[in-house]
Design a protein around this motif. Structure first.
Motif, PDB file in Angstrom:
ATOM      1  N   TYR A 237       0.922  -1.434  -0.004  1.00 30.54           N
ATOM      2  CA  TYR A 237      -0.177  -0.003  -0.096  1.00 30.54           C
ATOM      3  C   TYR A 237       1.082   1.183   0.006  1.00 30.54           C
ATOM      4  N   GLN A 238       0.385   2.696   0.121  1.00 27.53           N
ATOM      5  CA  GLN A 238       1.638   3.622  -0.311  1.00 27.53           C
ATOM      6  C   GLN A 238       0.398   4.654   0.491  1.00 27.53           C
ATOM      7  N   ASP A 239       1.270   5.025   1.495  1.00 30.31           N
ATOM      8  CA  ASP A 239       0.968   5.990   2.647  1.00 30.31           C
ATOM      9  C   ASP A 239       1.101   7.504   1.981  1.00 30.31           C
ATOM     10  N   ILE A 240       0.381   8.454   1.579  1.00 37.70           N
ATOM     11  CA  ILE A 240       0.401   9.674   1.449  1.00 37.70           C
ATOM     12  C   ILE A 240      -0.330  11.148   2.413  1.00 37.70           C
ATOM     13  N   GLN A 241       0.658  11.154   3.764  1.00 38.09           N
ATOM     14  CA  GLN A 241       0.306  12.201   4.534  1.00 38.09           C
ATOM     15  C   GLN A 241      -0.885  11.728   5.332  1.00 38.09           C
ATOM     16  N   THR A 242      -0.717  10.631   5.809  1.00 44.50           N
ATOM     17  CA  THR A 242      -1.694   9.648   6.583  1.00 44.50           C
ATOM     18  C   THR A 242      -0.726  10.204   8.458  1.00 44.50           C
ATOM     19  N   GLU A 243       0.664  10.673   8.415  1.00 42.19           N
ATOM     20  CA  GLU A 243       1.306  10.465   9.845  1.00 42.19           C
ATOM     21  C   GLU A 243       0.864  11.730  11.056  1.00 42.19           C
ATOM     22  N   ASP A 244      -0.118  13.086  10.463  1.00 47.33           N
ATOM     23  CA  ASP A 244      -0.514  13.655  10.739  1.00 47.33           C
ATOM     24  C   ASP A 244      -2.136  13.943  10.803  1.00 47.33           C
ATOM     25  N   ALA A 245      -2.294  13.226   9.993  1.00 51.21           N
ATOM     26  CA  ALA A 245      -4.073  13.182   9.389  1.00 51.21           C
ATOM     27  C   ALA A 245      -4.880  12.991  11.027  1.00 51.21           C
ATOM     28  N   ASP A 246      -6.121  13.738  10.301  1.00 53.04           N
ATOM     29  CA  ASP A 246      -7.366  13.842  11.494  1.00 53.04           C
ATOM     30  C   ASP A 246      -8.100  12.436  10.621  1.00 53.04           C
ATOM     31  N   LEU A 247      -7.816  12.479   9.053  1.00 54.46           N
ATOM     32  CA  LEU A 247      -8.896  12.276   8.395  1.00 54.46           C
ATOM     33  C   LEU A 247      -7.511  11.152   7.215  1.00 54.46           C
ATOM     34  N   VAL A 248      -8.071  10.020   6.907  1.00 57.58           N
ATOM     35  CA  VAL A 248      -7.246   9.063   6.559  1.00 57.58           C
ATOM     36  C   VAL A 248      -8.635   8.943   5.477  1.00 57.58           C
ATOM     37  N   PHE A 249      -8.401   9.283   3.526  1.00 54.21           N
ATOM     38  CA  PHE A 249      -8.700   8.328   2.925  1.00 54.21           C
ATOM     39  C   PHE A 249      -8.580   7.344   2.712  1.00 54.21           C
ATOM     40  N   ILE A 250      -9.371   6.190   1.876  1.00 58.14           N
ATOM     41  CA  ILE A 250      -8.876   4.761   1.312  1.00 58.14           C
ATOM     42  C   ILE A 250      -9.125   4.995   0.471  1.00 58.14           C
ATOM     43  N   ALA A 251      -8.757   4.778  -0.530  1.00 61.77           N
ATOM     44  CA  ALA A 251      -9.095   4.765  -2.050  1.00 61.77           C
ATOM     45  C   ALA A 251      -8.328   3.685  -2.644  1.00 61.77           C
ATOM     46  N   TYR A 252      -8.898   3.339  -4.092  1.00 63.62           N
ATOM     47  CA  TYR A 252      -7.648   2.411  -5.097  1.00 63.62           C
ATOM     48  C   TYR A 252      -8.377   3.130  -6.165  1.00 63.62           C
ATOM     49  N   GLY A 253      -7.080   2.985  -7.485  1.00 65.76           N
ATOM     50  CA  GLY A 253      -7.793   3.573  -8.496  1.00 65.76           C
ATOM     51  C   GLY A 253      -8.044   4.771  -9.006  1.00 65.76           C
ATOM     52  N   ILE A 254      -8.766   5.053  -9.892  1.00 65.84           N
ATOM     53  CA  ILE A 254      -9.212   6.267 -10.352  1.00 65.84           C
ATOM     54  C   ILE A 254      -9.727   7.158  -8.185  1.00 65.84           C
ATOM     55  N   SER A 255     -10.686   6.738  -7.374  1.00 66.70           N
ATOM     56  CA  SER A 255     -10.836   6.742  -6.567  1.00 66.70           C
ATOM     57  C   SER A 255      -9.216   7.445  -5.800  1.00 66.70           C
ATOM     58  N   ALA A 256      -7.842   7.004  -5.554  1.00 68.44           N
ATOM     59  CA  ALA A 256      -7.280   7.111  -5.452  1.00 68.44           C
ATOM     60  C   ALA A 256      -6.486   8.122  -5.894  1.00 68.44           C
ATOM     61  N   ARG A 257      -6.446   8.248  -7.348  1.00 69.87           N
ATOM     62  CA  ARG A 257      -6.502   9.487  -8.382  1.00 69.87           C
ATOM     63  C   ARG A 257      -7.131  10.984  -7.526  1.00 69.87           C
ATOM     64  N   ILE A 258      -8.446  11.184  -7.468  1.00 71.03           N
ATOM     65  CA  ILE A 258      -9.047  12.315  -6.881  1.00 71.03           C
ATOM     66  C   ILE A 258      -8.937  12.649  -5.914  1.00 71.03           C
ATOM     67  N   CYS A 259      -8.458  10.873  -4.290  1.00 70.04           N
ATOM     68  CA  CYS A 259      -8.375  11.897  -2.861  1.00 70.04           C
ATOM     69  C   CYS A 259      -7.055  12.553  -3.006  1.00 70.04           C
ATOM     70  N   LEU A 260      -6.267  12.431  -4.392  1.00 68.12           N
ATOM     71  CA  LEU A 260      -4.975  12.870  -4.159  1.00 68.12           C
ATOM     72  C   LEU A 260      -4.948  14.554  -4.342  1.00 68.12           C
ATOM     73  N   SER A 261      -6.154  14.514  -5.016  1.00 69.88           N
ATOM     74  CA  SER A 261      -6.433  15.878  -5.677  1.00 69.88           C
ATOM     75  C   SER A 261      -7.138  16.517  -4.249  1.00 69.88           C
ATOM     76  N   THR A 262      -7.454  15.433  -3.559  1.00 69.62           N
ATOM     77  CA  THR A 262      -8.108  16.926  -2.581  1.00 69.62           C
ATOM     78  C   THR A 262      -7.572  16.635  -1.101  1.00 69.62           C
ATOM     79  N   VAL A 263      -6.581  15.170  -1.429  1.00 68.05           N
ATOM     80  CA  VAL A 263      -5.628  16.198  -0.376  1.00 68.05           C
ATOM     81  C   VAL A 263      -4.861  17.580  -0.293  1.00 68.05           C
ATOM     82  N   HIS A 264      -4.066  17.101  -1.324  1.00 79.67           N
ATOM     83  CA  HIS A 264      -3.585  18.848  -1.318  1.00 79.67           C
ATOM     84  C   HIS A 264      -4.232  20.067  -1.129  1.00 79.67           C
TER      85      HIS A 264
END
Lengths: 357, 493
Positions: A237-264
């Protein structure tokens, strides 16, 4: 080495050739046809075997035959086609034949439409056919990963003698991105269990029948041991900025790409969110989910289905934290703005409202 | 004479010494008394011995009474799912050019559930041998009606007899397969009498010899008794076969073109490229060399939309290739499927210095409208402060938004002047680069050859770029400057 701009669908075929796949059997279906088309060109040009079968049922049985004969084999399809392959996938698992199957998920049920959903999750992660078996399931979220995952899938399939699924979606397949065709060309080796039509392999039998229940039970237990071994060895799996996160998205495929933009976007607003992206859906990163739950992070599953992966997430969370479901169906995808609004609403409810409940 | 008799009654080498199906050391099969399978399978084993092909043989067991054939044949064995053996055989054939592949199937398996697979394998002329054992019922599951069951016959699923309006008529598979052009040998025989059995042996031998000689697809239908499910004793069953079955399914050669055939080269599909050549093939011509000019001002969220045939997707590809060539991150996501064939097309392109998350562009900051309907569809979605480029040769109306920058370019007209009917996309990309300075024009010139499908038009396309630059300069103060009132660019095309 330079990169080429190519679709995920084309990248998968490059990955297959670099991964030592010698046989591609296909049947047209949108949005996976481009894989068969690219395979028809590249496999044939490379002196390997491409064949268009008369149906997906025949496809999966041609895989069964070629894999029985020791070849590295693959096909690619989408929901309805994968469903037709169900019996054959079960036979492959029962007979312990290595194969690689790509599912470019589209919307269902029925004919549905050709835009992306992630609603084949249960069918693919839970097996797809009858009996107690699983597939190793990889979940790419870029054209580069379509190449990388497909390339390594054949080695994994041989190593564990099982079907490796690339569970992707219409957008990841249609999207063009820079892809680096890297690594050495891999090749399969002679298998001591396969049927080669020669003296050395004459005693070999490819079969999934155990008419004696104790033997069938033993066979089933062996398969379950194999799946536990996968959980020890192959979770990714890949963790992106989860360490200090209050909320963590869990997603794969295209959903993960949209989540990445949302995280930013949310980080820019000072909202602490992260993303945990499973690269393997079976084995599932359940330990990582348990850790995130125990750290008290709110988990938000973003998927293009009725909540199939969310059910698995909740299974491993076991009530330790809140699991939110941001679900979209029908071939639509959530916009970044929608996800931002969801998060802002739900985090506010949780920090302000929940104590009063 | 005596020697022949001796051979005939000895165990074939192609059989195991003992059959472990029912217990260690057993020498009997699992077939019922009077069943035809034992006879037919012994004939096949004899033929394997005679042709000395035991090591090369791959025997496919179906689902049906013969599911356990692998307990008997000391050959490579593959057990297949119901009806799919011809597809499995195809997979094996395409992998092992020298193997002798025997697909042994019953009538439920082959003529019922497996009709698709057998017809297509036959039609492809796969070099395999199919032994089709027709006993007119589903044996293993208890004698139910099969596609080959005679009219009026009572079975557990036709307790009042097979009836034409409900069940249709029995199918002649030898006739059906022989109607295809590819099969080289189709014959129907029987094991009802000793004479029939001797004949069947010759037929099986020929079908296997055909395969060894790489002549193509051989299909042997063998009428076979099932006393248990027919409710007869073995002798009655053989009489019934001669009086009923062989009338319904006449014995004989249905097709044989083996005398005027030559072997098919099995190596045709089996000559893999070496690794270096493969790498060369995959590298292709379109690898993009990276050469950095200047940093991107900000992430470009681009939407290009228009008619199919206007080069909408290629415009996106050209933009993405320019981005790659500058070493930045790019993504390209098209509309696809029926949309592409229906007339309208659009593509989302993102150019960014950072990793790209979503490849979807919901609110573009650059929108290139190639036609009127596209402008209608996406005008409102453009982010405030964004740029709209309008192909004013085709779009007759003005942009209504006042919070965006608008530039009108008579793209189709400029392309036509250069003799290019479908290069409006190149015009729009050139204008976009001139206006935004996202990349240097040199980058564009470098990337056009990488994207252009018709290489013969390369020079015309490069000339078109210069023409567009001229046009932009001439209409400067419009195209080159900030204009938000919709009057920029050339005058109405």
């Amino acid at each position: 080495m330079g990169k080429r701009l190519m679709k995920g669908n084309e990248a998968a075929v490059h990955g297959a050739l670099m991964g030592g796949c010698t046989h591609f059997f296909g049947y047209p279906i949108t949005p996976a046809s481009e894989i068969a088309q690219a395979a028809a060109f590249y496999f044939t040009s490379a002196g390997r075997v491409f064949m268009q079968a008369e149906s997906e049922v025949s496809v999966i049985n041609m895989l069964y035959g070629a894999a029985s004969a020791g070849a590295r084999v693959m096909t690619a399809s989408s929901g309805p086609g994968i469903a037709l392959m169900g019996e054959g996938l079960s036979y492959l698992a029962g007979a312990r034949l290595p194969s690689v199957v790509i599912d470019m998920q589209r919307a269902g049920p029925g004919l549905g439409n050709i835009w992306p959903e992630q609603s084949d999750y249960n069918m693919v992660i839970k097996g797809g056919g009858h009996g107690n078996y699983s597939n190793l399931v990889l979940a790419p979220s870029s054209a580069q990963e379509m190449f990388d995952f497909t390339r390594k899938a054949f080695t994994l399939a041989d190593q564990y003698r099982m079907t490796v699924f690339i569970l992707s979606d219409a957008y990841i397949g249609q999207m063009m991105e820079p892809v680096e065709i890297s690594g050495p060309v891999l090749h399969g080796t002679r298998k001591d269990w396969a049927v080669y039509g020669d003296a050395a392999s004459r005693p070999n039998l490819i079969s999934s029948i155990y008419m004696n229940p104790p033997l069938q039970r033993k066979h089933n237990e062996l398969l379950q041991d194999l799946y536990r071994q996968l959980e020890r060895e192959q979770v990714d799996y890949q963790d992106i900025q989860t360490e200090d996160a209050d909320l963590v998205f869990i997603a794969y495929g295209i959903s993960a790409r949209i989540c990445l933009s949302t995280v930013h976007a949310l980080r820019e607003k000072g909202v602490k969110v992260g993303l945990m992206r499973p690269k393997t859906l079976f084995p599932f990163p359940k330990e990582r989910i348990r850790e995130l739950a125990e750290q008290g992070k709110t988990l938000a599953v973003v998927e293009l289905s009725s909540g199939m992966m969310a059910d698995d997430v909740e299974l491993h969370v076991r009530g330790r934290t809140t699991v939110l479901r941001y679900l979209t169906m029908g071939g639509e995808t959530p916009t970044v703005q929608e996800l931002i609004a969801n998060v802002e609403r739900d985090l506010m409810v949780r920090s302000g409202g929940l104590s009063n409940v | 004479m005596s020697e022949r008799t001796e051979v005939r009654f000895s165990k074939a080498k192609a059989f195991y010494d003992t059959f472990e199906r029912k217990g260690s050391g057993d020498k009997v099969t699992h077939y019922c008394p009077g069943c035809g399978h034992g006879t037919i399978q012994k004939l096949i084993a004899d033929c394997i011995d005679e042709l000395e092909i035991q090591d090369k043989t791959v025997f496919l067991s179906p689902v049906g009474c013969s599911v356990f054939s692998y307990y008997y044949y000391d050959t490579g064995n593959i057990q297949c799912s119901h009806g799919r053996a011809p597809a499995v055989a195809t997979g094996v054939r395409r992998t092992l050019p020298e193997a002798v592949i025997i697909s042994y199937q019953g009538d439920g398996d082959l003529a019922g559930i497996g009709m698709t697979e057998i017809v297509h394998a036959a039609n492809r002329g796969e070099n395999i041998t199919v032994i089709f054992v027709n006993n007119a019922i589903y044996g293993m599951t208890g004698g139910q009606m099969a596609p080959t069951t005679p009219m009026g016959q009572k079975t557990p699923t036709s307790p009042f007899g097979r009836e034409v309006l409900r069940d249709g008529r029995p199918m002649g598979m030898a006739e059906l397969i022989a109607s295809l052009s590819a099969p080289v040998y189709v014959e129907r025989c029987s094991v009802a009498t000793a004479k029939d059995v001797l004949k069947a042996r010759k037929v099986i031998l020929k079908s296997l010899q055909n395969q060894v000689d790489k002549l193509g697809f051989s299909f042997i239908e063998i009428l076979s008794p099932c006393p248990t499910n027919w409710g007869m004793d073995p002798v009655e069953s053989r009489v019934w076969m001669q009086e009923q079955l062989a009338v319904l399914f006449p014995l004989g050669v249905y097709k044989d073109v083996t005398t005027h055939l030559v072997a098919v080269d099995p190596g045709k599909f089996h000559s893999p490229m070496d690794d270096d050549k493969l790498r060369e093939l995959l590298r292709g011509a379109s690898e993009v060399p990276v050469q950095r000019s200047s940093p991107l001002p900000h992430t470009q969220l681009i939407k290009v939309a228009g008619f199919g045939g206007q080069g909408v997707l290629s415009a996106g590809e050209l933009l993405a290739t320019c981005g790659m060539s500058e070493g930045i991150q790019v993504s390209w996501l098209p509309s696809y499927g029926p949309e592409m064939r229906g007339g309208s097309a659009n593509v989302s392109v993102i150019l960014s210095e950072d990793d790209i998350g979503s490849p979807l562009v919901d609110h573009p900051n650059v929108f290139i409208a190639m036609n009127g309907p596209s402008l209608d569809a996406f005008e409102d979605a453009v982010a405030p402060g964004g740029l709209i480029l309008v192909n004013s040769a085709i779009v007759t109306r003005k942009v209504s938004r006042t919070d965006v920058r608008v530039v009108y370019i008579p793209a189709t007209e400029l392309a036509r002047q250069e003799g290019l009917l479908s290069a409006a996309n190149v015009v729009m990309v050139t204008a976009y680069l001139y206006i935004t300075k996202a990349f240097s024009i040199e980058t564009l010139r470098r990337c056009i050859p990488l994207v252009l499908r018709k290489k013969a038009y390369l020079n015309q396309n490069l000339a078109l770029v210069e023409k567009v630059l001229d046009h932009c300069v001439r209409t400067a103060g419009s195209a080159g400057s900030d204009e938000s009132d919709g009057s920029a660019g050339s005058e109405n095309g």
